[in-house]
Write an enzyme that holds these catalytic residues in place. Structure first.
Site, PDB file in Angstrom:
ATOM      1  N   ASN A  19       8.177  36.437  32.049  1.00  0.00           N
ATOM      2  CA  ASN A  19       8.613  37.604  31.286  1.00  0.00           C
ATOM      3  C   ASN A  19       9.874  38.131  31.942  1.00  0.00           C
ATOM      4  O   ASN A  19       9.905  38.342  33.158  1.00  0.00           O
ATOM      5  CB  ASN A  19       7.549  38.699  31.303  1.00  0.00           C
ATOM      6  CG  ASN A  19       6.333  38.334  30.447  1.00  0.00           C
ATOM      7  OD1 ASN A  19       6.276  37.246  29.867  1.00  0.00           O
ATOM      8  ND2 ASN A  19       5.373  39.236  30.388  1.00  0.00           N
ATOM      9  N   TYR A  49      13.016  41.042  31.617  1.00  0.00           N
ATOM     10  CA  TYR A  49      13.600  42.224  30.976  1.00  0.00           C
ATOM     11  C   TYR A  49      14.906  42.683  31.606  1.00  0.00           C
ATOM     12  O   TYR A  49      15.809  43.122  30.914  1.00  0.00           O
ATOM     13  CB  TYR A  49      12.589  43.382  30.981  1.00  0.00           C
ATOM     14  CG  TYR A  49      11.454  43.150  30.009  1.00  0.00           C
ATOM     15  CD1 TYR A  49      11.601  43.471  28.664  1.00  0.00           C
ATOM     16  CD2 TYR A  49      10.258  42.570  30.423  1.00  0.00           C
ATOM     17  CE1 TYR A  49      10.587  43.235  27.750  1.00  0.00           C
ATOM     18  CE2 TYR A  49       9.226  42.332  29.513  1.00  0.00           C
ATOM     19  CZ  TYR A  49       9.404  42.661  28.178  1.00  0.00           C
ATOM     20  OH  TYR A  49       8.397  42.418  27.269  1.00  0.00           O
ATOM     21  N   ARG A  76       1.688  34.878  20.533  1.00  0.00           N
ATOM     22  CA  ARG A  76       1.018  35.145  21.807  1.00  0.00           C
ATOM     23  C   ARG A  76       0.312  36.497  21.712  1.00  0.00           C
ATOM     24  O   ARG A  76       0.960  37.521  21.506  1.00  0.00           O
ATOM     25  CB  ARG A  76       2.049  35.144  22.944  1.00  0.00           C
ATOM     26  CG  ARG A  76       1.493  35.559  24.292  1.00  0.00           C
ATOM     27  CD  ARG A  76       2.538  35.436  25.402  1.00  0.00           C
ATOM     28  NE  ARG A  76       2.004  35.916  26.661  1.00  0.00           N
ATOM     29  CZ  ARG A  76       2.312  37.081  27.235  1.00  0.00           C
ATOM     30  NH1 ARG A  76       3.197  37.893  26.676  1.00  0.00           N
ATOM     31  NH2 ARG A  76       1.768  37.438  28.364  1.00  0.00           N
ATOM     32  N   GLU A 130       7.801  36.684  27.324  1.00  0.00           N
ATOM     33  CA  GLU A 130       8.224  37.998  26.816  1.00  0.00           C
ATOM     34  C   GLU A 130       9.685  38.223  27.141  1.00  0.00           C
ATOM     35  O   GLU A 130      10.136  37.914  28.253  1.00  0.00           O
ATOM     36  CB  GLU A 130       7.452  39.166  27.467  1.00  0.00           C
ATOM     37  CG  GLU A 130       6.081  39.397  26.928  1.00  0.00           C
ATOM     38  CD  GLU A 130       5.369  40.561  27.617  1.00  0.00           C
ATOM     39  OE1 GLU A 130       6.047  41.523  28.037  1.00  0.00           O
ATOM     40  OE2 GLU A 130       4.148  40.485  27.730  1.00  0.00           O
ATOM     41  N   GLU A 175       1.573  39.375  33.856  1.00  0.00           N
ATOM     42  CA  GLU A 175       2.267  40.243  34.810  1.00  0.00           C
ATOM     43  C   GLU A 175       1.357  40.852  35.872  1.00  0.00           C
ATOM     44  O   GLU A 175       1.168  42.089  35.898  1.00  0.00           O
ATOM     45  CB  GLU A 175       3.024  41.347  34.061  1.00  0.00           C
ATOM     46  CG  GLU A 175       4.024  40.827  33.063  1.00  0.00           C
ATOM     47  CD  GLU A 175       4.973  41.909  32.536  1.00  0.00           C
ATOM     48  OE1 GLU A 175       4.761  43.083  32.846  1.00  0.00           O
ATOM     49  OE2 GLU A 175       5.936  41.560  31.843  1.00  0.00           O
ATOM     50  N   HIS A 199      -4.433  41.062  29.668  1.00  0.00           N
ATOM     51  CA  HIS A 199      -3.231  41.879  29.555  1.00  0.00           C
ATOM     52  C   HIS A 199      -3.649  43.324  29.844  1.00  0.00           C
ATOM     53  O   HIS A 199      -3.551  44.199  28.995  1.00  0.00           O
ATOM     54  CB  HIS A 199      -2.586  41.710  28.181  1.00  0.00           C
ATOM     55  CG  HIS A 199      -1.136  42.054  28.130  1.00  0.00           C
ATOM     56  ND1 HIS A 199      -0.163  41.207  27.641  1.00  0.00           N
ATOM     57  CD2 HIS A 199      -0.480  43.183  28.490  1.00  0.00           C
ATOM     58  CE1 HIS A 199       1.026  41.799  27.707  1.00  0.00           C
ATOM     59  NE2 HIS A 199       0.862  43.006  28.214  1.00  0.00           N
TER      60      HIS A 199
HETATM   61  C1  FCB Z   1       5.817  44.154  29.827  1.00  0.00           C
HETATM   62  C2  FCB Z   1       4.399  44.130  29.305  1.00  0.00           C
HETATM   63  C3  FCB Z   1       4.296  44.391  27.832  1.00  0.00           C
HETATM   64  C4  FCB Z   1       5.259  45.449  27.376  1.00  0.00           C
HETATM   65  C5  FCB Z   1       6.649  45.124  27.841  1.00  0.00           C
HETATM   66  C6  FCB Z   1       7.692  46.090  27.383  1.00  0.00           C
HETATM   67  O1  FCB Z   1       5.813  44.529  31.162  1.00  0.00           O
HETATM   68  O2  FCB Z   1       3.801  42.881  29.574  1.00  0.00           O
HETATM   69  O3  FCB Z   1       2.958  44.709  27.545  1.00  0.00           O
HETATM   70  O4  FCB Z   1       4.845  46.682  27.808  1.00  0.00           O
HETATM   71  O5  FCB Z   1       6.675  45.062  29.245  1.00  0.00           O
END
Ligand code: FCB
Length: 477
Positions: A309, A311, A92, A382, A181, A136
């Protein structure tokens, strides 16, 4: 070790059992143009908001810029070879808007498109499925000068740019995501201003969010017309939002932040409406007068997939004067109308970004999208972590990053077991890269980059991931 008969409950991910993923599961890794390409002023590329922002004093750590980054623009062949060695099924990447349409208007720049043609051809020659993200975060500076995402016309410009990319690459790219995002583009870019273009106005952030989604809808329509069989989607960054306690104030704080972080995007895109409670929360910020008849239908143009995505999790509490912490994305101005909600740290292990590690949150997030919003195939576009890496005897043993991936893949597997149509997973990131306002100080890569020599060193997590891909799953530990 054998598979447990019933999947473990959320929060008790079994870390030892071997796990196999469904056949054809799309194992990938992700990057973004400005974070890796470099060659900022080559091949006809003009500045994006990130060039301007990173070259403005005080905006990025140590004044770092993406001028050179990982020099991927000149190392494309070597980098695809590294992907092939990993056994990636998909890669990607994002297309830099000002590289293919300098200035954000007019015809395509053949030299810019050629770079992506070579990349895609190289990927296909290595049996790697290209996954193209159109936006992006690198808006051409001229479009920012004309108002940026808070201006409605930017959505139309985005559709125009999409058409150029579809015409040039549509014959060889099957998977497309429009935005990466949009929360970050809108709220970090125009709310707190910790990201480019660095503006800070709550109403602008809300308008930007709307026009990003409008641009997404128009882009999907353009792509659909140009490439009827392509798989089209969008990538949103989602967080479970948990109240710190069961008190009504904390529960309401969670509802508000969930509205701004998640439902602001999920509801229009997947249901064609803004949530009533969110509109009410924002009453002092905006009257939503920027929303025109037909916009929500455009925004909800049918998709083929949703990219998530993931995290971390947000844990929040009711306002309490004088207690608002302000690290990075928790800055109050990221949350228009709910600036006084407090973000609470639970004291659980964190990554080098100070983001709490919460693998069960991935199960929760994927289940929620599936159970509350859509039957569409989902992809984790992600997931990953920053940790401090040390090169010792030419090797990087990134045990913590490896453990993070492992825990989140177990979570992904658990979500599949719970009925989520999860079809793929992209590790963030293939390479260490320019981590936006943090510059090169945060490393997310499975491959270490020595920025002075541009040497690449696959870390332990890379060889581990190659084995995961080879087995289509995780070994017993
Ligand atoms: C996300 C972004 C990516 C990177 C990661 C850690 O928010 O999409 O570009 O910065 O975090």
């Amino acid at each position: 070790m054998s598979n447990p008969a019933t999947p473990p409950a959320v929060g008790v991910l079994d870390e030892r059992a071997p796990l196999t993923f469904p056949p054809g599961f799309l194992w990938g890794a992700a990057t973004a143009a400005y974070q890796i390409e470099g060659a900022a002023a080559e091949g006809g590329r003009t500045p994006s908001i990130w060039d301007t922002f990173s070259h403005t004093e005080g905006r990025t750590v140590a004044g770092h810029t993406g001028d050179v980054a990982c020099d991927h623009y000149h190392r494309l062949g070597d980098d695809v070879r590294l992907m092939a060695e990993l056994g990636l099924k998909s890669y990607r990447f994002s297309v830099s808007w000002p590289r293919v349409q300098p200035g954000g208007a007019g015809p395509a720049n053949a030299e810019g498109l050629d770079f992506y043609r070579r990349l895609v051809d190289e990927l296909l020659a290595n049996g790697i499925e290209p996954w193209l993200t159109l936006y992006h975060w690198d808006l051409p500076q001229e479009l920012e000068d004309a108002g940026g995402w808070p201006a409605r016309d930017t959505a139309a410009r985005f559709a125009d740019y999409t058409q150029l990319v579809a015409d040039a690459l549509g014959d060889r790219v099957q998977y497309w995501t429009t935005l990466n995002e949009p929360w970050c583009s809108a709220f970090l870019g125009y709310g707190s201003g910790v990201h480019a273009p660095g503006r800070s106005d709550g109403a602008d952030a809300i308008r930007a969010g709307h026009h990003l989604m409008l641009g997404h809808g128009l882009a999907v329509q353009a792509l659909r017309a140009a490439r009827p069989t392509a798989q089209l989607g969008v990538t949103v960054n989602l967080y479970p939002v948990t109240p710190a306690t069961g008190s009504p104030g904390d529960v309401d704080a969670a509802r508000r932040i969930d509205g701004l972080a998640n439902r602001f995007f999920l509801d229009p895109i997947l249901r064609g409406e803004y949530p009533d409670d969110l509109v009410a929360d924002l009453a002092k910020v905006t009257d939503f007068g920027h929303v025109r008849d037909g916009d929500l239908a455009t925004i909800a143009t049918p998709l083929d997939l949703v990219g998530v995505n993931y995290y971390s999790r947000h844990v929040v509490a009711a306002p309490s004067p004088g207690e608002q912490p302000e690290p990075y994305w928790r800055a109050p101005s990221n949350w228009p109308g709910s600036e006084d909600v407090r973000f609470v740290s639970r004291g659980v292990p964190v990554t080098d970004m100070d983001w709490e590690i919460d693998a069960p949150g991935l199960v929760e997030t994927l289940r929620r999208v599936h159970e509350e919003y859509t039957d569409l195939p989902l992809y984790v576009t992600e997931n990953g972590s920053a940790f401090v890496d040390a090169v010792i005897d030419g090797q990087v043993d990134d045990a913590e990053r490896l453990a993070y991936f492992d825990a989140h893949l177990r979570a992904a597997h658990e979500a599949i077991g719970a009925g989520v149509p999860l079809r793929g997973y992209f590790a963030w990131s293939l390479l260490d890269n320019f981590e936006w306002a943090w510059g090169y100080t945060k490393r997310f890569g499975m491959i270490y980059v020595d920025y002075d020599s541009q040497t690449r060193i696959p870390k332990s997590s890379a060889s581990w991931y190659a084995e995961v891909i080879r087995r289509n799953g995780l070994a017993a530990q």
